[in-house]
Motif scaffolding. Structure first.
Motif, PDB file in Angstrom:
ATOM      1  N   PRO A   5       0.791  -1.182   0.078  1.00 50.15           N
ATOM      2  CA  PRO A   5       0.110  -0.062  -0.074  1.00 50.15           C
ATOM      3  C   PRO A   5       0.800   1.306  -0.072  1.00 50.15           C
ATOM      4  N   MET A   6       2.105   1.145   0.113  1.00 49.07           N
ATOM      5  CA  MET A   6       2.983   2.440   0.420  1.00 49.07           C
ATOM      6  C   MET A   6       3.528   3.023  -0.960  1.00 49.07           C
ATOM      7  N   LYS A   7       4.173   3.842  -1.170  1.00 46.20           N
ATOM      8  CA  LYS A   7       4.580   4.514  -2.380  1.00 46.20           C
ATOM      9  C   LYS A   7       5.967   3.969  -2.862  1.00 46.20           C
ATOM     10  N   GLN A   8       6.914   3.719  -2.073  1.00 48.10           N
ATOM     11  CA  GLN A   8       8.073   3.035  -2.606  1.00 48.10           C
ATOM     12  C   GLN A   8       8.020   1.594  -2.820  1.00 48.10           C
ATOM     13  N   ARG A   9       7.201   0.996  -3.481  1.00 46.40           N
ATOM     14  CA  ARG A   9       7.015  -0.225  -3.723  1.00 46.40           C
ATOM     15  C   ARG A   9       7.994  -1.212  -4.286  1.00 46.40           C
ATOM     16  N   ASP A  69      -2.576  -3.625  -5.519  1.00 48.93           N
ATOM     17  CA  ASP A  69      -1.368  -3.102  -4.980  1.00 48.93           C
ATOM     18  C   ASP A  69      -0.754  -4.085  -4.243  1.00 48.93           C
ATOM     19  N   GLU A  70      -0.121  -4.991  -4.996  1.00 50.01           N
ATOM     20  CA  GLU A  70       0.762  -6.050  -4.424  1.00 50.01           C
ATOM     21  C   GLU A  70       1.493  -6.785  -5.533  1.00 50.01           C
ATOM     22  N   VAL A  71       2.589  -7.810  -5.249  1.00 49.95           N
ATOM     23  CA  VAL A  71       3.180  -8.604  -5.924  1.00 49.95           C
ATOM     24  C   VAL A  71       3.164 -10.134  -5.596  1.00 49.95           C
ATOM     25  N   THR A  72       3.435 -11.120  -6.442  1.00 50.85           N
ATOM     26  CA  THR A  72       3.206 -12.348  -6.173  1.00 50.85           C
ATOM     27  C   THR A  72       4.628 -12.909  -6.135  1.00 50.85           C
ATOM     28  N   VAL A  73       5.226 -13.707  -4.926  1.00 46.22           N
ATOM     29  CA  VAL A  73       6.123 -14.307  -5.063  1.00 46.22           C
ATOM     30  C   VAL A  73       6.163 -16.083  -5.057  1.00 46.22           C
ATOM     31  N   TYR A  74       6.803 -16.541  -6.053  1.00 38.90           N
ATOM     32  CA  TYR A  74       6.849 -18.048  -6.161  1.00 38.90           C
ATOM     33  C   TYR A  74       8.309 -18.398  -5.287  1.00 38.90           C
TER      34      TYR A  74
END
Ligand SMILES: C[S@@+](CC[C@H](N)C(=O)[O-])C[C@H]1O[C@@H](n2cnc3c(N)ncnc32)[C@H](O)[C@@H]1O
Length: 357
Positions: A306-310, A344-349
């Motif tokens: 949710p932050m700016k510096q993603r 607003d997210e990324v997915t990690v495998y």
């Protein structure tokens, strides 16, 4: 003028720009980024035109977090007469590689969406003209690069190409999936896309059926649904309520517990998945600890941003994982991507591998 166009989720242009600038510098290639908010793409303009092709081969799309597609452009055509957009495009192709296919597309943005219908209609006449001028093979040829004409306005487009082994095969770099009507939530698409996009080809061949999985933050069950439909047995951890139909599958056990305190009952868990809405650093640490304790072999999890510096935040999370797992000399790998179905997210495998890293 030459460089690369990167397509991304609208609103993530800065993150994409920071990442691309950093990776290009690592490769010793100099240029500057152009990015405007909510346009759904950025460009990296090379100081030396010949560097664009070097970067299009050297910068691996699979290793970029925020970019959905990577196209090497050789020209930007503006102020085209809308009565004839074919000639100005063909006129830019003198030093262009012969291509095996053509994609005419626009950005996944508000203005880009208005161009989608035109792009679809324009593809056939442009393809015919390019075949006639011998810039495009007479048949679809998978050995040759793909030509991209990326319209940013009705009269302006980047003309470029991508290498098949280093690009997304999907229009706009987007794998579109339909939500199954019986899935308990639309979040189900995130995990489905992750399985289809993030797993390297050899991992996709693995036997899912019969494997044991843990889903942290499982309710109402969209992710559990994806595990169940792949034949897995799932320990679903969440204080909320699970969809009744999923429970009736006989493949799900529900634990109304805190995902940060939950420990698997047996040492037979292959897959850990986690979609808890929590601070990303905390989730990264938890995931690494599961691997450190050898509680699972593979994990797919989301880092909420949710932050700016993603971009910076994702790097910090990966550092937490690296610190914990390399201190135990574990062999592991990860792939990180902002998927189309992610917000607003990324997915990690993350997976344990047999060969040395
Ligand atoms: C985005 S929802 C998960 C949606 C789910 N993946 C799906 O597809 O239906 C996040 C869930 O995480 C759960 N959650 C948040 N913190 C948790 C915790 N510490 N332990 C267990 N569950 C938690 C919430 O109750 C919520 O149901």
């Amino acid at each position: 003028m030459a460089g690369l166009v990167f397509y991304c989720r609208p609103g993530f242009e800065n993150d994409t720009a920071n990442e691309v600038q950093e990776k290009a510098t690592e490769q010793g290639i100099h240029g500057y980024v152009q990015a405007k908010p909510n346009e759904g793409y950025i460009t990296f303009n090379c100081h030396q035109a010949s560097d664009a092709d070097v970067l299009a081969r050297g910068l691996k799309l699979d290793e970029l977090i925020f970019a959905r597609q990577l196209v090497c452009f050789t020209a930007f055509v503006e102020n085209m007469d809308v009565k004839d957009r074919i000639d100005p495009i063909v006129g830019q192709l003198d030093d262009f590689p012969e291509c095996g296919d053509l994609i005419v597309e626009s950005a996944d943005s508000n203005s880009g969406r208005e161009l989608v219908k035109f792009c679809r209609q324009f593809t056939v006449p442009l393809r015919n003209a390019l075949r006639k001028s011998r810039h495009l093979c007479g048949f679809e040829n998978e050995m040759q690069p793909v030509m991209h004409v990326f319209f940013v306005k009705t009269d302006a487009a980047y003309i470029g190409y991508s290498y098949r082994e280093n690009s997304s095969p999907y229009l706009q770099g987007i794998l579109r999936l339909r939500s199954p009507s019986e899935a308990p939530s639309r979040s189900t698409l995130k995990l489905d896309e992750a399985f289809r996009v993030l797993l390297p080809e050899e991992q996709k061949e693995q036997q899912f059926s019969g494997a044991h999985a843990v889903d942290l933050g499982a309710c109402p069950g969209g992710w559990t649904y994806q595990l169940v439909r792949r034949g897995m047995f799932v320990q679903a951890v969440d204080n909320g309520a699970m969809a009744t139909e999923l429970m009736e599958s006989g493949q799900v056990q529900h634990y109304a517990e805190d995902g940060f305190k939950f420990a698997p009952k047996k040492k037979n868990v292959e897959w850990l998945v986690c979609d808890m809405i929590e601070k990303p650093h905390r989730v990264a640490k938890l995931m690494a600890e599961w691997f450190e304790k050898k509680w699972c072999h593979q994990a797919i999890f989301n880092l909420k941003l949710p932050m700016k510096q993603r971009y910076q935040c994702v790097l910090e999370c990966l550092e937490i994982i690296d610190d914990i797992l390399s201190s135990k000399s574990m062999n592991y790998q990860y792939r990180v991507k902002q998927l189309y179905h992610d917000r607003d997210e990324v997915t990690v495998y993350l997976w344990r591998c047999r060969k040395a890293k």
